[in-house]
Design a protein around this motif. Structure first.
Motif, PDB file in Angstrom:
ATOM      1  N   ILE A  37     -25.031  -8.900 -42.096  1.00 60.55           N
ATOM      2  CA  ILE A  37     -26.249  -8.655 -42.565  1.00 60.55           C
ATOM      3  C   ILE A  37     -27.404  -8.703 -43.757  1.00 60.55           C
ATOM      4  N   GLY A  38     -28.410  -8.836 -43.831  1.00 61.60           N
ATOM      5  CA  GLY A  38     -29.134  -8.693 -45.163  1.00 61.60           C
ATOM      6  C   GLY A  38     -29.133  -9.792 -46.479  1.00 61.60           C
ATOM      7  N   LEU A  39     -28.401 -10.769 -46.337  1.00 60.58           N
ATOM      8  CA  LEU A  39     -28.841 -11.856 -47.376  1.00 60.58           C
ATOM      9  C   LEU A  39     -28.326 -13.362 -46.282  1.00 60.58           C
ATOM     10  N   SER A  40     -28.274 -13.645 -47.480  1.00 62.10           N
ATOM     11  CA  SER A  40     -28.874 -15.405 -47.209  1.00 62.10           C
ATOM     12  C   SER A  40     -26.813 -16.385 -47.008  1.00 62.10           C
ATOM     13  N   THR A  41     -26.568 -16.937 -46.852  1.00 60.68           N
ATOM     14  CA  THR A  41     -24.933 -17.371 -46.592  1.00 60.68           C
ATOM     15  C   THR A  41     -25.212 -19.231 -47.444  1.00 60.68           C
ATOM     16  N   VAL A  42     -24.852 -19.397 -48.156  1.00 61.92           N
ATOM     17  CA  VAL A  42     -25.132 -21.148 -48.885  1.00 61.92           C
ATOM     18  C   VAL A  42     -23.525 -21.575 -49.100  1.00 61.92           C
ATOM     19  N   THR A  43     -22.870 -22.723 -48.154  1.00 63.09           N
ATOM     20  CA  THR A  43     -22.361 -22.520 -48.434  1.00 63.09           C
ATOM     21  C   THR A  43     -22.384 -24.707 -48.607  1.00 63.09           C
ATOM     22  N   TYR A  44     -21.451 -25.236 -49.546  1.00 65.26           N
ATOM     23  CA  TYR A  44     -21.745 -26.448 -51.012  1.00 65.26           C
ATOM     24  C   TYR A  44     -20.746 -26.687 -50.921  1.00 65.26           C
TER      25      TYR A  44
END
Length: 301
Positions: free
Chosen positions: A68-75
């Motif tokens: 909840i409450g976030l954006s995940t960024v996979t790189y």
């Protein structure tokens, strides 16, 4: 060359030595949150995954879990993995691409090596980063977007390659959609090359993934998060071939609480998320990955 202000103050605010944590059966380096630094701009979490080598049949297996409450960024720098989420998205990510998932009021996802990638030995390396959402967007609808290489401008010259992953950097703007002012760049420098990180954002840091760099006459090796003081450009010189992320932006609109995979401006909201996960209110089912999930951590475990 030393990058000091006229009064002689260092432009380095703090240096974080990440702690080791476990992720899906292999170790990662966790730079934030840490005792020395909780956030950098809106970024509230940074894991350096690998490099990890897998034998035939093995791979990464991060079972379905909530956010909840976030954006995940996979790189990724090397390897591949498959994202699946409860909204029905399935996406393989390859090096240099971006998986950007906004959890908002709640989403469940998994990240695994594909069956095809397990047919041969493989190596996985990359960064998993969380961006805290502004208060006005903490309960937004969850969503997922995959961005290919064409979404990210690249600047090259004098031994430097800079890929603008998100936000604006070096006068270029990524097509990756964000909900707050930020920047995130992937820098690759040949030995002896120099780059200057602009001063336009209040909070800035560099996470060194590979190689050795020099800042203000001090040498930093891979696995270090160097956080910079505001107000002055910072020069970074590669002593060896090096790769590092630069990231930051404007601070979040108030403190954020981080517990397990939950981020919120409210402790009560995190308690609600814990109960929702235990009582199966998140819609735990991830299409194509229905057989297991990560249970809520228990106190003392």
């Amino acid at each position: 060359m030393s990058i000091l202000s006229e009064a002689g103050e260092s432009q380095i605010e703090t240096v974080v030595v990440p702690r080791t944590s476990d992720l899906g059966g292999f170790s990662v380096l966790r730079a934030i949150p840490s005792a020395q630094r909780r956030t950098v701009g809106p970024f509230v979490f940074l894991d350096h995954m690998g490099p990890a080598d897998f034998d035939v049949g093995a791979g990464i297996d991060v079972r379905p879990h909530p956010h909840i409450g976030l954006s995940t960024v996979t790189y990724l720098y090397e390897g591949s993995m498959v994202h699946r989420d409860g909204a029905g998205h399935t996406q393989t990510i390859l090096p240099g691409e971006v998986n950007w998932m906004t959890a908002g009021r709640g989403i469940v996802h998994s990240e695994r090596s594909s069956p095809e990638s397990r047919l041969a030995p493989q190596r996985l390396c990359g960064l998993q980063i969380w961006v805290g959402l502004p208060k006005a967007h903490e309960e937004t609808d969850p969503g997922f977007t995959h961005y290919g290489l064409d979404a990210q401008p690249v600047i090259e010259g004098e031994g430097v390659r800079a890929q603008v992953v998100a936000g604006e950097l070096f006068g270029k703007t990524s097509s990756v959609k964000t909900l707050s002012p930020l920047f995130y760049g992937d820098l690759q420098l040949q030995a002896g090359a120099t780059m200057v990180l602009p001063a336009e954002h209040e909070e800035r840091a560099a996470y060194l993934s590979q190689g050795t760099v020099e800042i203000e006459g001090q040498t930093y090796e891979s696995g270090r998060l160097v956080v910079f003081a505001p107000g002055k450009p910072v020069q970074i010189r590669a002593k060896t071939a090096a790769r590092f992320a630069v990231l930051g932006g404007e601070p979040l609109d108030g403190p954020r609480f981080v517990w397990w995979n939950f981020v919120s401006s409210s402790k009560d909201r995190i308690e609600q998320a814990k109960e929702d996960w235990q009582r199966n209110r998140f819609n735990q089912t991830v299409p194509g990955d229905e057989t297991e999930f990560i249970p809520l951590p228990q106190p003392g475990v």
